[in-house]
Design an enzyme around this catalytic site. Structure first.
Site, short mmCIF file in Angstrom:
data_model
loop_
_atom_site.label_atom_id
_atom_site.label_comp_id
_atom_site.label_asym_id
_atom_site.label_seq_id
_atom_site.Cartn_x
_atom_site.Cartn_y
_atom_site.Cartn_z
N ARG A 156 -7.49 15.86 1.69
CA ARG A 156 -8.64 15.20 1.06
C ARG A 156 -9.94 15.72 1.66
O ARG A 156 -9.96 16.34 2.72
CB ARG A 156 -8.52 13.68 1.20
CG ARG A 156 -7.69 13.11 0.08
CD ARG A 156 -7.44 11.64 0.25
NE ARG A 156 -6.40 11.38 1.21
CZ ARG A 156 -5.87 10.18 1.44
NH1 ARG A 156 -6.33 9.14 0.77
NH2 ARG A 156 -4.91 10.01 2.32
N TYR A 194 0.14 10.05 -10.18
CA TYR A 194 -0.50 9.02 -9.33
C TYR A 194 -1.24 8.00 -10.20
O TYR A 194 -0.97 6.80 -10.13
CB TYR A 194 -1.47 9.71 -8.36
CG TYR A 194 -2.12 8.78 -7.37
CD1 TYR A 194 -1.38 8.19 -6.35
CD2 TYR A 194 -3.48 8.49 -7.44
CE1 TYR A 194 -1.98 7.35 -5.42
CE2 TYR A 194 -4.09 7.67 -6.52
CZ TYR A 194 -3.33 7.10 -5.50
OH TYR A 194 -3.94 6.26 -4.59
N GLN A 227 3.89 -14.47 -16.10
CA GLN A 227 5.15 -15.16 -16.38
C GLN A 227 5.50 -16.24 -15.37
O GLN A 227 6.03 -17.28 -15.74
CB GLN A 227 6.29 -14.14 -16.48
CG GLN A 227 6.11 -13.21 -17.67
CD GLN A 227 7.30 -12.28 -17.84
OE1 GLN A 227 8.42 -12.60 -17.49
NE2 GLN A 227 7.04 -11.11 -18.40
N LEU A 265 0.83 -1.22 0.00
CA LEU A 265 0.00 0.00 0.00
C LEU A 265 0.86 1.26 0.00
O LEU A 265 0.34 2.36 0.17
CB LEU A 265 -0.91 0.02 1.24
CG LEU A 265 -1.92 -1.10 1.35
CD1 LEU A 265 -1.59 -2.04 2.50
CD2 LEU A 265 -3.31 -0.55 1.54
N1 UDP Z 1 -12.82 18.53 -2.47
C1 UDP Z 1 -13.51 19.67 -2.06
N2 UDP Z 1 -13.01 20.39 -1.01
C2 UDP Z 1 -11.87 20.02 -0.35
C3 UDP Z 1 -11.18 18.86 -0.77
C4 UDP Z 1 -11.68 18.16 -1.84
O1 UDP Z 1 -14.56 20.02 -2.63
O2 UDP Z 1 -11.49 20.74 0.60
C5 UDP Z 1 -13.37 17.75 -3.60
C6 UDP Z 1 -12.39 17.48 -4.72
O3 UDP Z 1 -12.39 18.55 -5.65
C7 UDP Z 1 -12.97 16.17 -5.29
C8 UDP Z 1 -13.57 15.47 -4.08
O4 UDP Z 1 -13.74 16.49 -3.09
O5 UDP Z 1 -14.00 16.47 -6.20
C9 UDP Z 1 -12.69 14.38 -3.51
O6 UDP Z 1 -11.39 14.92 -3.36
P1 UDP Z 1 -10.24 14.14 -2.59
O7 UDP Z 1 -9.02 14.99 -2.70
O8 UDP Z 1 -10.69 13.74 -1.25
O9 UDP Z 1 -10.04 12.77 -3.40
P2 UDP Z 1 -10.02 12.41 -4.96
O10 UDP Z 1 -11.14 11.46 -5.13
O11 UDP Z 1 -10.22 13.65 -5.78
O12 UDP Z 1 -8.68 11.81 -5.19
#
Ligand code: UDP
Length: 291
Positions: A164, A123, A140, A51
């Protein structure tokens, strides 16, 4: 049991509880360094859960090359260790393999819509290449490798400044700060509480029928980001305002796993609702923040 982390993005305090067990050994190492192949404690291992990688867009965009290395060289090293030791391996891939999907919900056979030339590519594309390494080791030498495409997982273990959505919204709501919705909040995600994800990964490891397979691990209840903002506000009893900010480039519009394969092949499905998982997350953040 051995845990390996270079703590580039993880929170060391998440390991406090397990560190007390004499059967647990923590090695502070980077899976992308070839020296890991000769690490004495890793000889004789039977199972590898790979992970290792930043997973928050904020973290991986700050460290794109380390992210690429963890998922490519790191995956190659973990597969080589598994091959040398006759071990089984579960690789943590991602729903980002589907990019901004044109098929909804996303089944494993959907090949994705990923931009190679954008801020998420380090990523998304390195996770996809990690899958290719797994595929070749399985093809393989029939290595018992399984790939989990993990959809947005959360818990109180996320750093407050992880970036996030769940960690941002809960931290902001508890501090009475503005809750920052990117775009108009109509984009969706499907959030899986960490205990469900872990149970899914363990089930995957144990299932021989899943060797050489890719399986979605996530929760198939889908929410808009604006709904999440309102739910976090309600559950924290916060008076924070909800504010709107520019949508990041290549932010996927929709995200929901098709779980048919997980249900039929693994007999696994998520059981923790978002409301329940958020309450646990809020409680954990409150205690960490001394509330
Ligand atoms: N997001 C948001 N406000 C925040 C952080 C994230 O609106 O403060 C939105 C982001 O634009 C996306 C969703 O929440 O549409 C999930 O974002 P995250 O970074 O958690 O994970 P992702 O699925 O995008 O990798």
């Amino acid at each position: 049991m051995i845990g390996i982390d270079n703590f580039s993005s993880g929170k060391p305090s998440n390991l406090h509880e397990i560190s007390g067990y004499p059967s647990f050994l923590l090695l502070t190492l980077d899976v992308a360094k070839p020296s890991i192949l000769h690490q004495e404690e890793l000889q004789g291992i039977e199972e590898i859960y790979h992970l290792a990688s930043p997973a928050s867009p904020r973290d991986y965009q700050r460290n794109p090359f380390a992210t690429i290395a963890a998922n490519t060289a790191g995956t190659s090293h973990m597969l080589e260790l598994a091959a040398k030791n006759g071990a089984k391996l579960v690789y943590a891939s991602t729903s980002e393999a589907y990019g901004d999907p044109e098929v909804h919900p996303q089944p494993e056979e959907y090949k994705g819509n990923v931009n190679t030339w954008g801020p998420r590519a380090c990523y998304d594309e390195s996770k996809r290449l990690g899958e290719v390494y797994c595929y070749e080791y399985h093809r393989q030498i029939q290595l018992p490798v399984k790939v989990a495409r993990i959809f947005n997982t959360y818990s109180g273990g996320l750093r407050n400044d992880d970036g996030r959505v769940i960690s941002n919204f809960v931290t902001q709501a508890l501090n009475g700060e503005d809750i920052t919705v990117y775009g108009n909040g109509s984009q969706t995600r499907s959030f899986c509480y960490v205990t469900d994800t872990i149970r899914g990964l363990i089930t995957l490891m144990e299932k021989d029928a899943a060797n050489g397979q890719i399986i979605n691990i996530g929760n198939d209840t889908e929410y808009s980001i604006l709904d999440i903002a309102h739910l976090v506000k309600e559950l924290t009893g916060s008076s924070s305002r909800i504010t709107f900010h520019p949508l990041p480039q290549d932010d996927p519009q929709l995200r929901r796993p098709c779980l048919t394969k997980a249900r039929t092949l693994l007999g696994w499905e998520p059981v923790v609702t978002l409301r329940e998982g958020l309450l646990r997350t809020i409680e954990a953040y409150c205690s960490q923040m001394g509330r």
